[in-house]
Design an enzyme around this catalytic site. Structure first.
Site, mmCIF file in Angstrom:
data_model
loop_
_atom_site.group_PDB
_atom_site.id
_atom_site.type_symbol
_atom_site.label_atom_id
_atom_site.label_comp_id
_atom_site.label_asym_id
_atom_site.label_seq_id
_atom_site.Cartn_x
_atom_site.Cartn_y
_atom_site.Cartn_z
ATOM 1 N N GLU A 31 8.739 -5.598 7.592
ATOM 2 C CA GLU A 31 7.498 -5.208 6.930
ATOM 3 C C GLU A 31 6.641 -4.398 7.908
ATOM 4 O OE1 GLU A 31 5.742 -5.014 4.102
ATOM 5 O OE2 GLU A 31 4.045 -4.357 5.312
ATOM 6 N N ALA A 46 -2.492 -8.445 -11.974
ATOM 7 C CA ALA A 46 -1.928 -9.801 -11.994
ATOM 8 C C ALA A 46 -1.446 -10.251 -13.366
ATOM 9 C CB ALA A 46 -2.929 -10.806 -11.415
ATOM 10 N N ILE A 47 -1.088 -9.283 -14.190
ATOM 11 C CA ILE A 47 -0.663 -9.619 -15.551
ATOM 12 C C ILE A 47 0.859 -9.744 -15.610
ATOM 13 C CG2 ILE A 47 -0.580 -8.795 -17.949
ATOM 14 C CD1 ILE A 47 -3.078 -7.071 -17.173
ATOM 15 N N HIS A 49 3.220 -8.909 -18.013
ATOM 16 C CA HIS A 49 3.245 -8.150 -19.258
ATOM 17 C C HIS A 49 4.322 -8.701 -20.190
ATOM 18 C CE1 HIS A 49 0.402 -5.041 -18.077
ATOM 19 N NE2 HIS A 49 1.006 -4.955 -16.911
ATOM 20 N N GLU A 338 6.230 0.788 -10.118
ATOM 21 C CA GLU A 338 4.824 0.675 -10.535
ATOM 22 C C GLU A 338 4.758 -0.341 -11.674
ATOM 23 O OE1 GLU A 338 3.275 4.240 -12.325
ATOM 24 O OE2 GLU A 338 5.182 4.742 -13.224
ATOM 25 N N SER A 343 5.584 -8.035 -13.140
ATOM 26 C CA SER A 343 6.253 -8.799 -14.205
ATOM 27 C C SER A 343 7.772 -8.689 -14.077
ATOM 28 C CB SER A 343 5.856 -8.261 -15.578
ATOM 29 O OG SER A 343 4.508 -7.914 -15.617
ATOM 30 N N CYS A 438 -19.553 -15.315 -1.785
ATOM 31 C CA CYS A 438 -20.187 -14.725 -0.595
ATOM 32 C C CYS A 438 -19.233 -13.812 0.144
ATOM 33 C CB CYS A 438 -20.777 -15.793 0.315
ATOM 34 S SG CYS A 438 -19.672 -16.381 1.609
HETATM 35 C C1 LIG Z 1 -3.702 -0.919 -9.709
HETATM 36 C C2 LIG Z 1 -2.415 -1.614 -10.026
HETATM 37 C C3 LIG Z 1 -2.329 -2.500 -11.108
HETATM 38 C C4 LIG Z 1 -1.130 -3.119 -11.418
HETATM 39 N N1 LIG Z 1 -1.108 -4.086 -12.381
HETATM 40 C C5 LIG Z 1 0.046 -4.724 -12.657
HETATM 41 C C6 LIG Z 1 0.076 -5.782 -13.596
HETATM 42 O O1 LIG Z 1 -0.951 -6.245 -14.074
HETATM 43 N N2 LIG Z 1 1.287 -6.312 -13.924
HETATM 44 C C7 LIG Z 1 2.443 -5.851 -13.390
HETATM 45 O O2 LIG Z 1 3.498 -6.318 -13.781
HETATM 46 N N3 LIG Z 1 2.436 -4.902 -12.439
HETATM 47 C C8 LIG Z 1 1.271 -4.349 -12.037
HETATM 48 N N4 LIG Z 1 1.237 -3.406 -11.067
HETATM 49 C C9 LIG Z 1 2.469 -3.047 -10.386
HETATM 50 C C10 LIG Z 1 2.878 -4.058 -9.326
HETATM 51 O O3 LIG Z 1 1.768 -4.457 -8.545
HETATM 52 C C11 LIG Z 1 3.924 -3.408 -8.422
HETATM 53 O O4 LIG Z 1 4.918 -2.835 -9.230
HETATM 54 C C12 LIG Z 1 4.582 -4.407 -7.491
HETATM 55 O O5 LIG Z 1 3.618 -5.115 -6.757
HETATM 56 C C13 LIG Z 1 5.503 -3.632 -6.564
HETATM 57 O O6 LIG Z 1 5.943 -4.460 -5.535
HETATM 58 P P1 LIG Z 1 6.789 -3.842 -4.358
HETATM 59 O O7 LIG Z 1 7.274 -4.998 -3.571
HETATM 60 O O8 LIG Z 1 7.781 -2.885 -4.902
HETATM 61 O O9 LIG Z 1 5.770 -2.927 -3.530
HETATM 62 P P2 LIG Z 1 4.602 -3.303 -2.528
HETATM 63 O O10 LIG Z 1 3.912 -4.543 -2.902
HETATM 64 O O11 LIG Z 1 3.795 -2.072 -2.400
HETATM 65 O O12 LIG Z 1 5.359 -3.607 -1.161
HETATM 66 C C14 LIG Z 1 5.945 -2.612 -0.390
HETATM 67 C C15 LIG Z 1 5.854 -3.017 1.062
HETATM 68 O O13 LIG Z 1 6.606 -2.109 1.843
HETATM 69 C C16 LIG Z 1 5.940 -1.941 3.069
HETATM 70 N N5 LIG Z 1 6.412 -0.700 3.687
HETATM 71 C C17 LIG Z 1 6.106 0.569 3.337
HETATM 72 N N6 LIG Z 1 6.729 1.434 4.163
HETATM 73 C C18 LIG Z 1 7.451 0.698 5.048
HETATM 74 C C19 LIG Z 1 8.278 1.022 6.145
HETATM 75 N N7 LIG Z 1 8.507 2.286 6.516
HETATM 76 N N8 LIG Z 1 8.836 0.022 6.855
HETATM 77 C C20 LIG Z 1 8.614 -1.278 6.513
HETATM 78 N N9 LIG Z 1 7.827 -1.638 5.467
HETATM 79 C C21 LIG Z 1 7.260 -0.664 4.741
HETATM 80 C C22 LIG Z 1 4.477 -1.910 2.662
HETATM 81 O O14 LIG Z 1 3.630 -2.176 3.758
HETATM 82 C C23 LIG Z 1 4.432 -2.981 1.600
HETATM 83 O O15 LIG Z 1 4.111 -4.245 2.124
HETATM 84 C C24 LIG Z 1 0.028 -2.814 -10.683
HETATM 85 C C25 LIG Z 1 -0.055 -1.957 -9.581
HETATM 86 C C26 LIG Z 1 -1.275 -1.403 -9.223
HETATM 87 C C27 LIG Z 1 -1.372 -0.579 -7.977
#
Ligand SMILES: Cc1cc2nc3c(=O)[nH]c(=O)nc-3n(C[C@H](O)[C@H](O)[C@H](O)COP(=O)(O)OP(=O)(O)OC[C@H]3O[C@@H](n4cnc5c(N)ncnc54)[C@H](O)[C@@H]3O)c2cc1C
Length: 484
Positions: A31, A46-47, A49, A338, A343, A438
């Protein structure tokens, strides 16, 4: 030499690590930042879906519906808060009835489980008395729920680590080389490692990682969403997650209750170029408030406790990009995840681990233990439970965060756990210390002291979120004799 290196400690990377531990596999997760759950997985709505929204036939539709069905089991196994509060997609114009019907049809085609039907104004107002005057009808999605996204990510990581997965933080991956014997060499800020397979779960940077090894380039453009958080005092204003039917007025914003009792107002959707630009803006927040005002006419703005934004990993294909890259054997993408990525994450993690297992010929791990217990929450205990907790550990008798009633015992445990907290924000995500009204005004000094004690470092070295984010500059008086 590892079987699998996972790049990225979000909900997808940590979930995949846990799924891989069901097999006999040596797994390392790298990470970039000072903690897991620092990307999209910490800043979203945090939904859970229901799965009606994605186009039928897409990976988004498939994994959303599969993931949704896994949350009850995750709640059981990992002790993560999940609530099935239903989702309501509200329309404000009877002329939009056809659009609601279309969503309903799409939901049926996607295989959304549970109740899925259009409700009229009378039922809508009976269910949600605070809904705005313009509201006409709504699509009711019984399979719509909410989850704590940080606790889910942390639970995945803790459980993976309990079962033998290794985690390295401050380990940004900067280069990936394919060695002559087919293994992958992964160069990171924490060292160079080799593995038979790589899983790319790097969120908004998953394109950068993919493009290091594959000629099939991917492009991810961050799409920022801004929010207000409303105090817990208003937790009963709405029961369901209130969507707005996309219309010519725009996609609309949400009134989204959380499992912790706060209410989110947002998000906006703005394409930006900088993958680090997590600002909130006056214009964005104003837009969120104005749009949400159709659903809730008198939003109590005095109850806002803070604002935040999150960056969606929006890819250029419109869908998730999953699976082994065609021109990079044993390099697996979890790219462009995304919404509905949270979900879908449990199902994406399971499927990705299955793909890796099949390709590497991994054996089942008979010793895998799927159970993880949450840090006991003093605020949720009965008086008898509190007395027993204090008798067993006097640190339960010391309240550090008054707004959220978080004790010293909880904070110490959050630091001591596998993949434990290393900074103030990490403590906050794991315990809610500092998340209340706070916003850490009272508890930060004590949290810093506890972090310093537990990590064996000077309070001057304690950070808010790693890197240069130190909270203290130096001692006012003679070092060691006075507070920093
Ligand atoms: C505004 C918003 C609203 C959303 N609402 C919802 C919702 O209500 N319901 C739903 O189902 N989904 C929702 N989503 C989508 C959901 O949050 C994401 O699809 C999900 O969290 C993706 O997880 P991830 O592990 O792929 O990415 P991330 O959580 O982004 O994790 C990726 C990780 O990779 C690390 N990383 C990046 N580059 C490197 C590197 N070179 N080397 C090592 N580590 C690296 C980053 O630091 C990060 O910790 C929402 C997203 C956003 C932004």
């Amino acid at each position: 030499m590892y079987d699998v290196i996972i790049i990225g400690g979000g909900v997808v990377g940590c979930g995949t690590a846990r799924e891989l531990m069901r097999r006999k596999a040596k797994v390392l997760l790298l990470e970039k930042t000072n903690d897991i759950c620092n990307g999209q997985s910490k800043a979203n709505t945090a939904i859970i879906h229901g799965g009606y929204d994605a186009k039928p036939g897409t990976l988004k539709a498939k994994f959303n519906v599969l993931g949704n069905a896994m949350f009850d089991q995750l709640h059981e196994e990992l002790d993560v808060p999940v609530q099935w509060n239903t989702s309501l997609v509200v329309s404000f114009d009877l002329g939009d009835h056809e659009a609601l019907e279309k969503l309903l049809d799409q939901g049926i085609q996607n295989g959304v489980r549970g109740e899925l039907r259009i409700i009229d104004e009378q039922e809508l107002r009976r269910r949600e008395p605070n809904v705005g005057r313009e509201a006409k009808e709504a699509l009711l999605v019984g399979a719509g729920g909410i989850v704590c996204p940080y606790e889910l990510t942390e639970a995945f990581a803790e459980n993976a680590a309990m079962n033998g997965a290794e985690f390295l933080r401050n380990a940004e991956v900067t280069r990936i080389n394919r060695l002559d014997d087919g293994r992958w060499q992964v160069v990171s800020a924490a060292g160079t490692f080799e593995a038979r397979a790589v899983v790319n779960a790097a969120g908004t940077y998953a394109d950068v990682i993919n493009n290091m090894v594959s000629a099939r380039k991917v492009h991810i453009r961050p799409r920022r969403g801004e929010y207000y958080i409303l105090d817990k005092k208003y937790k009963n204003a709405f029961h369901a997650t209130m969507f707005q039917l996309p219309s010519k007025m725009g996609k609309g914003t949400l009134i989204a209750p959380t499992v912790d009792g706060t209410v989110l107002i947002g998000p906006t959707a703005e394409d930006i170029d900088d993958k680090e630009d997590k600002r909130t803006t006056a214009a964005g927040l104003e837009k969120a408030l104005r749009q949400a005002g159709r659903t809730w006419e008198h939003i109590p703005t005095r109850g806002f406790i803070t604002t935040f934004s999150g960056l969606r990993a929006t890819g250029d294909t419109g869908d998730f990009i999953l699976g082994e890259a065609e021109d990079a054997p044993l390099f697996f993408n979890c790219c462009a995840i995304e919404s509905p990525g949270l979900s879908s994450a449990p199902a994406i993690a399971k499927w990705t681990a299955e793909q890796v297992t099949e390709r590497l010929g991994l054996e089942e791990n008979p010793n895998f233990d799927p159970i993880r217990k949450a840090i006991p929450k003093f605020r949720e205990m009965t008086n008898e439970e509190r007395q027993a907790a204090i008798a067993a550990d006097p640190d339960f008798g010391k309240i550090v965060c008054r707004c959220e009633t978080v004790t010293e015992a909880e904070i110490r445990e959050a630091i001591r756990r596998p993949v434990g907290a290393r900074d103030v924000d990490g403590v906050k995500r794991r315990t809610r210390a500092g998340m209340g009204r706070c916003q850490a005004g009272f508890c930060t000094p004590r949290t810093v002291e506890i972090l310093a004690e537990e990590l064996g470092i000077s309070p001057l070295e304690v950070t808010k979120f790693g890197g240069d984010s130190k909270l203290l500059q130096g001692y006012l008086f003679e070092e060691g004799k006075h507070h920093a």
